[in-house]
Design an enzyme around this catalytic site. Structure first.
Site, mmCIF file in Angstrom:
data_model
loop_
_atom_site.group_PDB
_atom_site.id
_atom_site.type_symbol
_atom_site.label_atom_id
_atom_site.label_comp_id
_atom_site.label_asym_id
_atom_site.label_seq_id
_atom_site.Cartn_x
_atom_site.Cartn_y
_atom_site.Cartn_z
ATOM 1 N N ASN A 124 3.958 -5.195 5.797
ATOM 2 C CA ASN A 124 2.863 -6.018 6.323
ATOM 3 C C ASN A 124 3.365 -7.271 7.036
ATOM 4 O O ASN A 124 2.694 -7.783 7.931
ATOM 5 C CB ASN A 124 1.905 -6.390 5.188
ATOM 6 C CG ASN A 124 1.122 -5.185 4.704
ATOM 7 O OD1 ASN A 124 0.438 -4.517 5.463
ATOM 8 N ND2 ASN A 124 1.249 -4.871 3.421
ATOM 9 N N SER A 160 0.814 -1.219 0.000
ATOM 10 C CA SER A 160 0.000 0.000 0.000
ATOM 11 C C SER A 160 0.845 1.266 0.000
ATOM 12 O O SER A 160 0.410 2.311 -0.482
ATOM 13 C CB SER A 160 -0.933 0.006 1.218
ATOM 14 O OG SER A 160 -0.195 -0.093 2.431
ATOM 15 N N GLY A 183 -1.900 -4.395 1.311
ATOM 16 C CA GLY A 183 -1.973 -5.565 2.174
ATOM 17 C C GLY A 183 -0.992 -6.665 1.827
ATOM 18 O O GLY A 183 -0.905 -7.673 2.536
ATOM 19 N N ASP A 224 -4.402 7.478 9.781
ATOM 20 C CA ASP A 224 -4.087 6.168 10.352
ATOM 21 C C ASP A 224 -2.672 6.086 10.906
ATOM 22 O O ASP A 224 -2.316 5.126 11.591
ATOM 23 C CB ASP A 224 -4.322 5.050 9.329
ATOM 24 C CG ASP A 224 -3.427 5.156 8.088
ATOM 25 O OD1 ASP A 224 -2.499 5.988 8.079
ATOM 26 O OD2 ASP A 224 -3.664 4.404 7.126
ATOM 27 N N HIS A 272 0.187 5.470 6.651
ATOM 28 C CA HIS A 272 0.355 5.758 5.228
ATOM 29 C C HIS A 272 0.660 7.243 5.008
ATOM 30 O O HIS A 272 -0.021 8.100 5.569
ATOM 31 C CB HIS A 272 -0.900 5.358 4.450
ATOM 32 C CG HIS A 272 -1.176 3.894 4.500
ATOM 33 N ND1 HIS A 272 -2.015 3.333 5.455
ATOM 34 C CD2 HIS A 272 -0.723 2.872 3.734
ATOM 35 C CE1 HIS A 272 -2.064 2.021 5.262
ATOM 36 N NE2 HIS A 272 -1.291 1.715 4.224
#
Length: 214
Positions: A104, A39, A76, A185, A188
């Site tokens: 991840n 991502s 992801g 978040d 990112h």
């Protein structure tokens, strides 16, 4: 008689011009750079124009580099996921690649030995296809403890050493933990954050491109 002579000279001149055009070398195709990641690469939460591959391509063009950056990021994705879809990514026939996977793996606390093995297999396959590689490192979340963090970091260092590729130590260098450069978040980057990532990585990307023969 004069008219015939003029026509004859014109045809000769046209033929010479056509010959010159036909033998002129074609313009070289742009170098293709594959951005293989998750991502952070694909541009999660951002307009398409602010994603890492788009900003990197623009920065390279501003430097006079004729480069096409392919966005091969999947949100992801783990290092195992990147390895599983590598054949598909190679369909673009890149000459260079940035491998930016592992975030991840860290978030899920996955085995660092598997991370190392997956990264090694990815780079081995890219090198087997004649692709020049830059490996972008990642840091594990601090809540997983210093021992895991050290093993996680060492996976990148070891793979870069074993495969003889350059290592950019931390993909999110200058951006991680900075609220002004991250989305809500906290994971990112914003468009401005991506710009920082591109600016810091750019010198190493240019060195990567210099490895490609004209």
């Amino acid at each position: 008689m004069r008219r015939r002579s003029f026509i004859k000279k014109s045809l000769v001149a046209y033929g010479a011009l056509a010959f010159i055009v036909n033998v002129s070398p074609a313009r070289a195709a742009p170098v293709t750079l594959l951005a293989l990641g998750d991502s952070l690469t694909v541009g999660y939460g951002l307009p398409a124009a602010e994603a890492f591959p788009v900003q990197l391509e623009a920065a390279l063009k501003a430097k006079g580099r004729d480069v096409r950056v392919v966005n091969a990021g999947v949100s992801g994705d783990t290092s195992a996921g990147g390895l599983a879809r590598l054949d598909w990514a190679l369909a673009d026939k890149p000459q260079t690649a940035i491998v930016a996977l592992g975030a991840n793996d860290g978030l899920r606390g996955l085995d660092t030995n598997r991370l190392r093995a997956n990264l090694d297999a990815i780079i081995a396959k890219l090198q087997g296809a004649g692709v020049k590689v830059l490996l972008a490192g990642m840091e594990a979340p601090p809540n997983l403890g210093p021992e895991y963090g050290q093993a996680f970091r060492a996976a990148y260092t070891q793979v870069a050493k074993d495969r003889g590729v350059a290592l950019y130590p931390f993909f999110l260098d200058g951006v991680a933990a900075n609220p002004a450069l991250n989305q809500k978040d906290g994971l990112h980057p914003t468009g401005a954050g991506v710009a920082v990532m591109v600016g810091r990585m750019l010198p190493m990307v240019e060195k990567l491109l210099d490895q490609v023969r004209p």
